[in-house]
Design a protein around this motif. Structure first.
Motif, mmCIF file in Angstrom:
data_model
loop_
_atom_site.group_PDB
_atom_site.id
_atom_site.type_symbol
_atom_site.label_atom_id
_atom_site.label_comp_id
_atom_site.label_asym_id
_atom_site.label_seq_id
_atom_site.Cartn_x
_atom_site.Cartn_y
_atom_site.Cartn_z
ATOM 1 N N PRO A 1 24.817 93.753 89.311
ATOM 2 C CA PRO A 1 24.435 92.777 88.268
ATOM 3 C C PRO A 1 24.948 93.151 86.884
ATOM 4 N N LEU A 2 25.155 94.442 86.615
ATOM 5 C CA LEU A 2 25.655 94.858 85.307
ATOM 6 C C LEU A 2 27.002 94.214 85.003
ATOM 7 N N TRP A 3 27.877 94.187 85.997
ATOM 8 C CA TRP A 3 29.195 93.575 85.811
ATOM 9 C C TRP A 3 29.064 92.104 85.456
ATOM 10 N N TRP A 4 28.240 91.377 86.175
ATOM 11 C CA TRP A 4 28.132 89.939 85.958
ATOM 12 C C TRP A 4 27.419 89.620 84.653
ATOM 13 N N ARG A 5 26.473 90.472 84.236
ATOM 14 C CA ARG A 5 25.853 90.264 82.918
ATOM 15 C C ARG A 5 26.878 90.487 81.812
ATOM 16 N N ALA A 6 27.666 91.546 81.942
ATOM 17 C CA ALA A 6 28.714 91.806 80.952
ATOM 18 C C ALA A 6 29.768 90.707 80.980
ATOM 19 N N PHE A 7 30.066 90.213 82.167
ATOM 20 C CA PHE A 7 31.030 89.123 82.312
ATOM 21 C C PHE A 7 30.521 87.868 81.598
ATOM 22 N N ALA A 8 29.247 87.542 81.795
ATOM 23 C CA ALA A 8 28.665 86.362 81.148
ATOM 24 C C ALA A 8 28.637 86.524 79.631
ATOM 25 N N THR A 9 28.270 87.707 79.156
ATOM 26 C CA THR A 9 28.237 87.957 77.711
ATOM 27 C C THR A 9 29.626 87.847 77.109
ATOM 28 N N THR A 10 30.614 88.425 77.788
ATOM 29 C CA THR A 10 31.995 88.351 77.308
ATOM 30 C C THR A 10 32.478 86.906 77.267
ATOM 31 N N GLY A 11 32.174 86.146 78.317
ATOM 32 C CA GLY A 11 32.579 84.743 78.344
ATOM 33 C C GLY A 11 31.913 83.934 77.249
ATOM 34 N N TYR A 12 30.633 84.195 77.001
ATOM 35 C CA TYR A 12 29.893 83.481 75.960
ATOM 36 C C TYR A 12 30.507 83.754 74.586
ATOM 37 N N ILE A 13 30.763 85.019 74.299
ATOM 38 C CA ILE A 13 31.364 85.379 73.006
ATOM 39 C C ILE A 13 32.744 84.756 72.873
ATOM 40 N N THR A 14 33.532 84.806 73.941
ATOM 41 C CA THR A 14 34.899 84.295 73.901
ATOM 42 C C THR A 14 34.933 82.800 73.637
ATOM 43 N N VAL A 15 34.143 82.040 74.381
ATOM 44 C CA VAL A 15 34.165 80.576 74.247
ATOM 45 C C VAL A 15 33.712 80.148 72.853
ATOM 46 N N ILE A 16 32.607 80.715 72.370
ATOM 47 C CA ILE A 16 32.072 80.314 71.061
ATOM 48 C C ILE A 16 33.024 80.690 69.937
ATOM 49 N N THR A 17 33.456 81.937 69.917
ATOM 50 C CA THR A 17 34.292 82.391 68.798
ATOM 51 C C THR A 17 35.643 81.686 68.772
ATOM 52 N N VAL A 18 36.284 81.550 69.918
ATOM 53 C CA VAL A 18 37.607 80.913 69.944
ATOM 54 C C VAL A 18 37.511 79.440 69.556
ATOM 55 N N ALA A 19 36.472 78.745 70.015
ATOM 56 C CA ALA A 19 36.309 77.332 69.669
ATOM 57 C C ALA A 19 36.106 77.152 68.165
ATOM 58 N N VAL A 20 35.220 77.964 67.583
ATOM 59 C CA VAL A 20 34.965 77.861 66.141
ATOM 60 C C VAL A 20 36.205 78.263 65.349
ATOM 61 N N GLU A 21 36.864 79.314 65.787
ATOM 62 C CA GLU A 21 38.061 79.772 65.082
ATOM 63 C C GLU A 21 39.175 78.739 65.131
ATOM 64 N N LEU A 22 39.293 78.011 66.235
ATOM 65 C CA LEU A 22 40.339 76.987 66.336
ATOM 66 C C LEU A 22 40.097 75.883 65.314
ATOM 67 N N VAL A 23 38.851 75.429 65.192
ATOM 68 C CA VAL A 23 38.535 74.352 64.250
ATOM 69 C C VAL A 23 38.722 74.831 62.810
ATOM 70 N N LEU A 24 38.136 75.981 62.480
ATOM 71 C CA LEU A 24 38.266 76.504 61.121
ATOM 72 C C LEU A 24 39.704 76.885 60.799
ATOM 73 N N GLY A 25 40.389 77.490 61.774
ATOM 74 C CA GLY A 25 41.779 77.884 61.562
ATOM 75 C C GLY A 25 42.675 76.685 61.314
ATOM 76 N N PHE A 26 42.427 75.598 62.039
ATOM 77 C CA PHE A 26 43.225 74.384 61.827
ATOM 78 C C PHE A 26 42.957 73.807 60.437
ATOM 79 N N ALA A 27 41.691 73.823 60.018
ATOM 80 C CA ALA A 27 41.356 73.321 58.682
ATOM 81 C C ALA A 27 42.040 74.157 57.594
ATOM 82 N N LEU A 28 41.993 75.470 57.747
ATOM 83 C CA LEU A 28 42.646 76.342 56.768
ATOM 84 C C LEU A 28 44.154 76.150 56.777
ATOM 85 N N ALA A 29 44.735 75.961 57.964
ATOM 86 C CA ALA A 29 46.169 75.731 58.060
ATOM 87 C C ALA A 29 46.562 74.441 57.344
ATOM 88 N N MET A 30 45.743 73.403 57.486
ATOM 89 C CA MET A 30 46.018 72.143 56.794
ATOM 90 C C MET A 30 45.962 72.325 55.278
#
Length: 274
Positions: free
Chosen positions: A43-72
């Motif tokens: 279970p340790l692997w899958w908990r770490a996997f879920a945490t990593t996926g959660y951080i990745t999805v949230i941060t990349v999505a927010v960064e894409l929107v903010l990064g595009f705004a800053l680029a504009m």
């Protein structure tokens, strides 16, 4: 490259096939794929996997929107202001990740941090690092602040490749800003968006520094990279730690393949080839 990349990878793959602890080097024994079975059924692997996926999805999505705004903003800025604006936006990315993580940790610290004073509705006695939700929030905020400029830089390069005559033709036809954005700008930036998302996703999956400094993996914040560190360095289980590293590498390769398949970008065409 062979000395600093290929050899360590091959050595990790080799060590992952053994039951091997640094505290008992003479007890090294070949176990084949047993380390992988142990990890994938833990279970340790899958908990770490879920945490990593959660951080990745949230941060990349927010960064894409903010990064595009800053680029504009950087793309539309007047020439006299443009160099200063670009430099100011890129400063967070130039800061070493460890230094950035310590700065965010001290800002949210219960004893000497100033964030609680700025947010009176939170309360002076609120400990951001005492529970999973708030801990992950600070970790993700620090990641977004640090790496959004990287995405904005890549997207800025993509904006420079959008033909101005298409934008002008859309304006003449009466297209609104939203219509020009989704029908002209973004379709012509497909390659830049793919590269930005790919690079940041692969980097986010391997997040380690912020977790190590802020929480040391406590309160359910352990990621895959930190799990590999815990097994290899703290517990000195070289075999298990190497297996986790190999699985993390395979995950990164899988993500890269999926991004290329999903976006279906012809990079030769983007360079002007036929």
């Amino acid at each position: 490259m062979i000395g600093v990349v290929a050899w360590p990878m091959l050595l990790a793959l080799y060590d992952s096939l053994f039951s091997y602890r640094l505290t008992a080097p003479d007890d090294r024994a070949f176990v084949g794929l047993q380390n992988y079975v142990t990890i994938l059924t833990d279970p340790l692997w899958w908990r770490a996997f879920a945490t990593t996926g959660y951080i990745t999805v949230i941060t990349v999505a927010v960064e894409l929107v903010l990064g595009f705004a800053l680029a504009m903003v950087m793309h539309k800025a007047i020439r006299t202001v443009r160099p200063v604006l670009r430099t100011a936006i890129l400063i967070p990315y130039a800061i070493i990740t460890v230094v950035s993580a310590f700065a965010w940790f001290y800002a949210f610290n219960l004893t000497g941090g100033f964030v609680n004073q700025w947010l009176p509705f939170v309360g002076d006695d609120f400990n951001w690092f005492a529970q999973r939700g708030s801990s992950l929030a600070v970790i993700m905020l620090s990641e977004i602040w640090k790496t959004t400029p990287f995405i904005s830089l890549l997207l800025l390069a993509g904006l420079a490749q959008v033909p101005e005559d298409l934008q002008e033709a859309a304006r003449v036809d009466g297209a609104t800003f939203r219509e020009r954005l989704f029908r002209v700008t973004i379709p012509n930036m497909k390659a830049a968006i793919m590269v930005a998302l790919l690079f940041r996703t692969l980097d986010a999956v391997r997040i380690f520094d912020n977790v190590f400094i802020m929480t040391a993996g406590t309160n359910g914040t352990e990621t895959l990279a930190f799990l590999a560190y815990r097994q290899t360095i703290q517990r000195q289980e070289v075999g298990l730690g190497s297996a986790i590293s190999v699985l993390l590498f395979l995950l990164v390769v899988l993500i890269a393949v999926l991004f290329v398949k999903v976006f279906k970008v012809d990079l030769s065409q983007q360079r002007g080839g036929k």
